[in-house]
Design a protein around this motif. Structure first.
Motif, PDB file in Angstrom:
ATOM      1  N   ARG A   1      -9.192  15.837 -19.220  1.00  0.00           N
ATOM      2  CA  ARG A   1      -8.386  15.872 -18.002  1.00  0.00           C
ATOM      3  C   ARG A   1      -9.259  15.825 -16.760  1.00  0.00           C
ATOM      4  O   ARG A   1     -10.380  16.325 -16.764  1.00  0.00           O
ATOM      5  CB  ARG A   1      -7.535  17.153 -17.940  1.00  0.00           C
ATOM      6  CG  ARG A   1      -6.454  17.248 -18.985  1.00  0.00           C
ATOM      7  CD  ARG A   1      -5.643  18.529 -18.836  1.00  0.00           C
ATOM      8  NE  ARG A   1      -4.659  18.651 -19.890  1.00  0.00           N
ATOM      9  CZ  ARG A   1      -4.911  19.186 -21.081  1.00  0.00           C
ATOM     10  NH1 ARG A   1      -6.112  19.663 -21.326  1.00  0.00           N
ATOM     11  NH2 ARG A   1      -3.972  19.253 -21.997  1.00  0.00           N
TER      12      ARG A   1
ATOM     13  N   VAL B   1     -11.433   9.629 -12.224  1.00  0.00           N
ATOM     14  CA  VAL B   1     -10.189   9.292 -12.916  1.00  0.00           C
ATOM     15  C   VAL B   1     -10.472   8.425 -14.140  1.00  0.00           C
ATOM     16  O   VAL B   1      -9.867   8.602 -15.207  1.00  0.00           O
ATOM     17  CB  VAL B   1      -9.217   8.583 -11.953  1.00  0.00           C
ATOM     18  CG1 VAL B   1      -8.056   7.956 -12.710  1.00  0.00           C
ATOM     19  CG2 VAL B   1      -8.703   9.561 -10.910  1.00  0.00           C
TER      20      VAL B   1
ATOM     21  N   VAL C   1      -4.620  12.791 -15.788  1.00  0.00           N
ATOM     22  CA  VAL C   1      -4.951  13.118 -14.405  1.00  0.00           C
ATOM     23  C   VAL C   1      -3.954  14.143 -13.884  1.00  0.00           C
ATOM     24  O   VAL C   1      -2.735  13.909 -13.911  1.00  0.00           O
ATOM     25  CB  VAL C   1      -4.923  11.867 -13.507  1.00  0.00           C
ATOM     26  CG1 VAL C   1      -5.224  12.250 -12.052  1.00  0.00           C
ATOM     27  CG2 VAL C   1      -5.921  10.833 -14.005  1.00  0.00           C
TER      28      VAL C   1
ATOM     29  N   VAL D   1      -5.737   7.583  -6.524  1.00  0.00           N
ATOM     30  CA  VAL D   1      -5.047   7.594  -7.817  1.00  0.00           C
ATOM     31  C   VAL D   1      -3.652   7.009  -7.644  1.00  0.00           C
ATOM     32  O   VAL D   1      -2.792   7.626  -7.009  1.00  0.00           O
ATOM     33  CB  VAL D   1      -4.924   9.022  -8.394  1.00  0.00           C
ATOM     34  CG1 VAL D   1      -4.420   8.955  -9.834  1.00  0.00           C
ATOM     35  CG2 VAL D   1      -6.241   9.766  -8.327  1.00  0.00           C
TER      36      VAL D   1
END
Length: 305
Positions: free
Chosen positions: A149, A178, A184, A202
């Protein structure tokens, strides 16, 4: 500054401050933002760490308390730069076997004395305004990395563009973070909802989950933005929502020696077919997921309130 902080400083009500801010915006002296105000030129202007550290502090504390529940023992994660991610790092100090990759000196400092947490710093050039490592050195050091993550913050979040920031170098490193993660998680308080800044970091369809606080009853735009994000498949966990035990103010903000107990977490939105994020480990969410209808109803109820 937030409306709450402005009202405290000038010793008046938020209603009065909101009216005055509206008048000042009409004169071109400031730009209104959801729950606060900034100096003109918000698309390119970025506040330094001292200013950010005093904005929405209670909300950031609650968000960090809740976000810590999404980290499991033995995981490898990346944590980006920011005051909210710094709060999260303070709560991760006692997660056994955790490996944290970061470009933030503040995140690394929060974990420096955590015996059971391994901290991996990127390379790069120090950006003094937010104590983060940026540039090609930081990006190259992330090549070939794979973690479960990524926890990121930013300057603004909209359903249309996703997470964004005002600085090109910071945005580039966040994109590299990312790329290293299977999922994410965005940490953003309600004042950032509906705010759009210059550089996208993002896209919305890459965000797995948003951890935020409950917008004030009068902030219709933040509620609308939450619903729009949910409609695009982003799971939304709200700290401070009714019935959410993840909303405690917590003592974790005092530093790495104080970590709150694991708390129940509540996703308030799990709608729609969702496009997958490139890479292993990311499940596809659909509108048939258990409890999806009830979760959408909770978002609608929160908007009405």
């Amino acid at each position: 500054m937030s409306l709450r902080e402005l009202a405290r400083v000038v010793q008046t009500s938020e209603v009065t401050v909101r009216r005055d801010v509206r008048a000042l915006e009409a004169e071109g002296l400031l730009d209104r933002r959801h729950g606060g105000a900034v100096l003109p030129g918000g698309f390119t202007r970025e506040s330094g760490f001292p200013q950010k550290s005093h904005l929405a502090t209670a909300e950031k504390t609650a968000i960090a308390d809740l976000a810590a529940n999404f980290v499991e023992e033995g995981e490898a994660i990346v944590v980006g730069a920011g005051t909210t991610t710094q709060e999260l790092a303070r709560r991760l100090a006692r997660v056994p076997g955790l490996t944290v990759v970061t470009n933030s000196l503040l995140v690394a400092q929060a974990l420096a004395h955590a015996n059971r947490v391994e901290v991996v710093m990127t390379g790069g050039t120090l950006r003094g305004s937010n104590y983060a490592l940026v540039g090609s050195g930081a990006e190259q050091s992330l090549q070939g990395l794979r973690v479960s993550r990524a926890f990121l913050s930013g300057s603004g979040l909209t359903a249309e563009r996703g997470l964004s920031t005002s600085n090109m170098l910071s945005a580039s490193v966040d994109r590299a973070l990312v790329q290293a993660a299977a999922e994410v998680v965005v940490l953003a308080d309600h004042t950032k909802l509906g705010t759009d800044t210059m550089f996208q970091t993002v896209p919305t369809d890459v965000i797995t989950r948003l951890v935020t606080d409950e917008p004030p009853a009068h902030d219709d735009r933040a509620g609308t933005e939450l619903q729009a994000l949910a409609d695009q498949g982003v799971q939304i966990a709200v700290a401070g929502a009714s019935g959410n035990s993840g909303a405690s103010g917590g003592s974790g903000a005092s530093g790495g020696d104080s970590v709150p107990p694991r708390q129940a977490r509540r996703d308030v939105a799990l709608p729609g077919p969702r496009r997958g994020v490139p890479g292993a480990g990311l499940r596809t969410l659909t509108s048939e997921a258990p409890g999806a209808e009830q979760q959408r109803a909770r978002v609608a109820d929160m908007r009405r309130r």
